[in-house]
Design a protein around this motif. Structure first.
Motif, PDB file in Angstrom:
ATOM      1  N   GLY A 116     -68.743  44.869 -17.005  1.00 43.98           N
ATOM      2  CA  GLY A 116     -70.103  44.570 -17.454  1.00 43.98           C
ATOM      3  C   GLY A 116     -70.242  43.186 -18.055  1.00 43.98           C
ATOM      4  O   GLY A 116     -71.260  42.525 -17.885  1.00 43.98           O
ATOM      5  N   ALA A 117     -69.213  42.731 -18.761  1.00 42.36           N
ATOM      6  CA  ALA A 117     -69.277  41.410 -19.386  1.00 42.36           C
ATOM      7  C   ALA A 117     -69.306  40.298 -18.349  1.00 42.36           C
ATOM      8  O   ALA A 117     -69.891  39.241 -18.589  1.00 42.36           O
ATOM      9  N   GLU A 118     -68.703  40.521 -17.189  1.00 42.63           N
ATOM     10  CA  GLU A 118     -68.720  39.504 -16.134  1.00 42.63           C
ATOM     11  C   GLU A 118     -70.052  39.455 -15.397  1.00 42.63           C
ATOM     12  O   GLU A 118     -70.381  38.440 -14.795  1.00 42.63           O
ATOM     13  N   LEU A 119     -70.805  40.540 -15.431  1.00 37.79           N
ATOM     14  CA  LEU A 119     -72.073  40.576 -14.700  1.00 37.79           C
ATOM     15  C   LEU A 119     -73.125  39.690 -15.335  1.00 37.79           C
ATOM     16  O   LEU A 119     -73.920  39.060 -14.642  1.00 37.79           O
ATOM     17  N   VAL A 120     -73.157  39.642 -16.638  1.00 37.28           N
ATOM     18  CA  VAL A 120     -74.153  38.846 -17.355  1.00 37.28           C
ATOM     19  C   VAL A 120     -73.410  37.854 -18.232  1.00 37.28           C
ATOM     20  O   VAL A 120     -72.616  38.235 -19.079  1.00 37.28           O
ATOM     21  N   LYS A 121     -73.683  36.588 -18.003  1.00 33.95           N
ATOM     22  CA  LYS A 121     -73.062  35.552 -18.818  1.00 33.95           C
ATOM     23  C   LYS A 121     -73.951  35.303 -20.030  1.00 33.95           C
ATOM     24  O   LYS A 121     -74.997  34.678 -19.941  1.00 33.95           O
ATOM     25  N   ALA A 122     -73.532  35.846 -21.156  1.00 29.45           N
ATOM     26  CA  ALA A 122     -74.263  35.652 -22.410  1.00 29.45           C
ATOM     27  C   ALA A 122     -73.249  35.411 -23.513  1.00 29.45           C
ATOM     28  O   ALA A 122     -72.054  35.656 -23.353  1.00 29.45           O
ATOM     29  N   ASP A 123     -73.733  34.907 -24.636  1.00 28.12           N
ATOM     30  CA  ASP A 123     -72.845  34.571 -25.735  1.00 28.12           C
ATOM     31  C   ASP A 123     -72.260  35.807 -26.411  1.00 28.12           C
ATOM     32  O   ASP A 123     -71.133  35.798 -26.869  1.00 28.12           O
ATOM     33  N   ASN A 124     -73.031  36.873 -26.478  1.00 30.47           N
ATOM     34  CA  ASN A 124     -72.551  38.066 -27.181  1.00 30.47           C
ATOM     35  C   ASN A 124     -71.757  38.977 -26.246  1.00 30.47           C
ATOM     36  O   ASN A 124     -71.764  38.819 -25.032  1.00 30.47           O
ATOM     37  N   ASN A 125     -71.056  39.918 -26.817  1.00 29.44           N
ATOM     38  CA  ASN A 125     -70.245  40.851 -26.043  1.00 29.44           C
ATOM     39  C   ASN A 125     -71.018  42.083 -25.620  1.00 29.44           C
ATOM     40  O   ASN A 125     -70.472  42.947 -24.963  1.00 29.44           O
ATOM     41  N   GLY A 126     -72.244  42.192 -26.021  1.00 28.40           N
ATOM     42  CA  GLY A 126     -73.026  43.387 -25.741  1.00 28.40           C
ATOM     43  C   GLY A 126     -72.916  44.355 -26.907  1.00 28.40           C
ATOM     44  O   GLY A 126     -72.178  44.133 -27.866  1.00 28.40           O
ATOM     45  N   SER A 127     -73.659  45.437 -26.805  1.00 23.42           N
ATOM     46  CA  SER A 127     -73.619  46.424 -27.887  1.00 23.42           C
ATOM     47  C   SER A 127     -73.227  47.780 -27.322  1.00 23.42           C
ATOM     48  O   SER A 127     -73.692  48.184 -26.267  1.00 23.42           O
ATOM     49  N   TYR A 128     -72.363  48.448 -28.051  1.00 16.87           N
ATOM     50  CA  TYR A 128     -71.943  49.782 -27.650  1.00 16.87           C
ATOM     51  C   TYR A 128     -73.004  50.769 -28.110  1.00 16.87           C
ATOM     52  O   TYR A 128     -73.401  50.775 -29.268  1.00 16.87           O
ATOM     53  N   GLU A 129     -73.430  51.610 -27.210  1.00 17.60           N
ATOM     54  CA  GLU A 129     -74.490  52.577 -27.492  1.00 17.60           C
ATOM     55  C   GLU A 129     -73.875  53.915 -27.911  1.00 17.60           C
ATOM     56  O   GLU A 129     -72.657  54.062 -27.989  1.00 17.60           O
ATOM     57  N   ALA A 130     -74.713  54.903 -28.134  1.00 15.86           N
ATOM     58  CA  ALA A 130     -74.273  56.214 -28.644  1.00 15.86           C
ATOM     59  C   ALA A 130     -73.318  56.919 -27.691  1.00 15.86           C
ATOM     60  O   ALA A 130     -72.370  57.581 -28.126  1.00 15.86           O
ATOM     61  N   GLY A 131     -73.518  56.799 -26.401  1.00 16.44           N
ATOM     62  CA  GLY A 131     -72.673  57.488 -25.439  1.00 16.44           C
ATOM     63  C   GLY A 131     -71.243  57.000 -25.445  1.00 16.44           C
ATOM     64  O   GLY A 131     -70.324  57.742 -25.076  1.00 16.44           O
ATOM     65  N   PHE A 132     -71.020  55.767 -25.857  1.00 12.15           N
ATOM     66  CA  PHE A 132     -69.664  55.217 -25.884  1.00 12.15           C
ATOM     67  C   PHE A 132     -68.794  55.929 -26.917  1.00 12.15           C
ATOM     68  O   PHE A 132     -67.582  56.031 -26.751  1.00 12.15           O
ATOM     69  N   TYR A 133     -69.413  56.418 -27.987  1.00 11.56           N
ATOM     70  CA  TYR A 133     -68.658  57.044 -29.068  1.00 11.56           C
ATOM     71  C   TYR A 133     -68.409  58.531 -28.837  1.00 11.56           C
ATOM     72  O   TYR A 133     -67.667  59.153 -29.595  1.00 11.56           O
ATOM     73  N   MET A 134     -68.990  59.097 -27.807  1.00 12.57           N
ATOM     74  CA  MET A 134     -68.797  60.521 -27.528  1.00 12.57           C
ATOM     75  C   MET A 134     -67.341  60.881 -27.192  1.00 12.57           C
ATOM     76  O   MET A 134     -66.866  61.927 -27.631  1.00 12.57           O
ATOM     77  N   PRO A 135     -66.583  60.073 -26.420  1.00  5.73           N
ATOM     78  CA  PRO A 135     -65.176  60.433 -26.205  1.00  5.73           C
ATOM     79  C   PRO A 135     -64.342  60.423 -27.487  1.00  5.73           C
ATOM     80  O   PRO A 135     -63.419  61.225 -27.631  1.00  5.73           O
ATOM     81  N   MET A 136     -64.690  59.548 -28.428  1.00  2.00           N
ATOM     82  CA  MET A 136     -63.968  59.539 -29.704  1.00  2.00           C
ATOM     83  C   MET A 136     -64.256  60.812 -30.490  1.00  2.00           C
ATOM     84  O   MET A 136     -63.341  61.401 -31.083  1.00  2.00           O
ATOM     85  N   LEU A 137     -65.516  61.238 -30.486  1.00  2.00           N
ATOM     86  CA  LEU A 137     -65.880  62.495 -31.122  1.00  2.00           C
ATOM     87  C   LEU A 137     -65.170  63.657 -30.431  1.00  2.00           C
ATOM     88  O   LEU A 137     -64.662  64.570 -31.089  1.00  2.00           O
ATOM     89  N   ALA A 138     -65.109  63.610 -29.104  1.00  2.00           N
ATOM     90  CA  ALA A 138     -64.452  64.673 -28.342  1.00  2.00           C
ATOM     91  C   ALA A 138     -62.953  64.714 -28.641  1.00  2.00           C
ATOM     92  O   ALA A 138     -62.365  65.798 -28.725  1.00  2.00           O
ATOM     93  N   LEU A 139     -62.321  63.557 -28.798  1.00  2.00           N
ATOM     94  CA  LEU A 139     -60.901  63.530 -29.162  1.00  2.00           C
ATOM     95  C   LEU A 139     -60.670  64.170 -30.530  1.00  2.00           C
ATOM     96  O   LEU A 139     -59.703  64.921 -30.718  1.00  2.00           O
ATOM     97  N   LEU A 140     -61.548  63.893 -31.468  1.00  2.00           N
ATOM     98  CA  LEU A 140     -61.446  64.492 -32.789  1.00  2.00           C
ATOM     99  C   LEU A 140     -61.625  66.007 -32.717  1.00  2.00           C
ATOM    100  O   LEU A 140     -60.847  66.769 -33.309  1.00  2.00           O
ATOM    101  N   LEU A 141     -62.634  66.452 -31.992  1.00  2.00           N
ATOM    102  CA  LEU A 141     -62.876  67.892 -31.850  1.00  2.00           C
ATOM    103  C   LEU A 141     -61.720  68.586 -31.138  1.00  2.00           C
ATOM    104  O   LEU A 141     -61.334  69.700 -31.489  1.00  2.00           O
TER     105      LEU A 141
END
Length: 163
Positions: A116-141
């Motif tokens: 994704g970072a290669e598709l859009v050349k911008a200064d920022n790295n992008g933002s991680y949304e809520a769905g990105f954190y679901m596997p971490m929650l699943a690992l904890l559960l």
């Protein structure tokens, strides 16, 4: 039995994986063109944020590996719930689910940070949304469920020793 606490944790894991299928995982906005790229469990797609831009200058890419891993993790956890009579099998399925969830987390990070970072050349790295954190929650559960499954197995073994 199905009413045990580890069954609740596993059911919450299934819900988090289903939620991941429908939530955005990562997004990035190009400041010069105003185009936004959004990573979901199924694809990376671009959207225009201004009226004069045409969406789709960034080609849509398929990310079905994320979706399939999320479905696999949910299916293993759902099957694991109903294996309550065989706790050793439940522990093995819990370890398998840990590997699937680790692969899901790595795949999601790979698509967000590199593809994704290669598709859009911008200064920022992008933002991680809520769905990105679901596997971490699943690992904890999953870890909590495995802990309580092991506790039940240890309790049964200690009672068997007393007989």
């Amino acid at each position: 039995m199905i009413q045990r606490i580890q069954s609740v944790f596993l059911f919450l894991l299934v819900l988090s994986m289903v939620a991941m299928l429908f939530l955005p995982l990562w997004s990035k906005v190009d400041a010069t063109t105003g185009e936004e790229v959004v990573l979901t469990a199924w694809n990376i797609k671009s959207y225009a944020t201004e009226e004069n831009l045409v969406p789709g200058t960034v080609p849509q890419q398929n990310t079905m590996a994320i979706g399939m891993l999320a479905i696999a993790a949910a299916a293993v956890a759902l099957y694991e719930i109903f294996q309550f009579k065989n706790r050793l099998n439940q522990m093995k399925l819990g370890l398998l689910n840990t590997l699937i969830l680790a692969a899901l987390l790595g795949t999601s990070f790979y698509y967000a940070a590199y593809v994704g970072a290669e598709l859009v050349k911008a200064d920022n790295n992008g933002s991680y949304e809520a769905g990105f954190y679901m596997p971490m929650l699943a690992l904890l559960l999953n870890a909590l469920a495995n802990r309580f499954i092991k506790r039940d197995e240890d309790l049964v073994r200690s009672v068997d020793r007393l007989r």
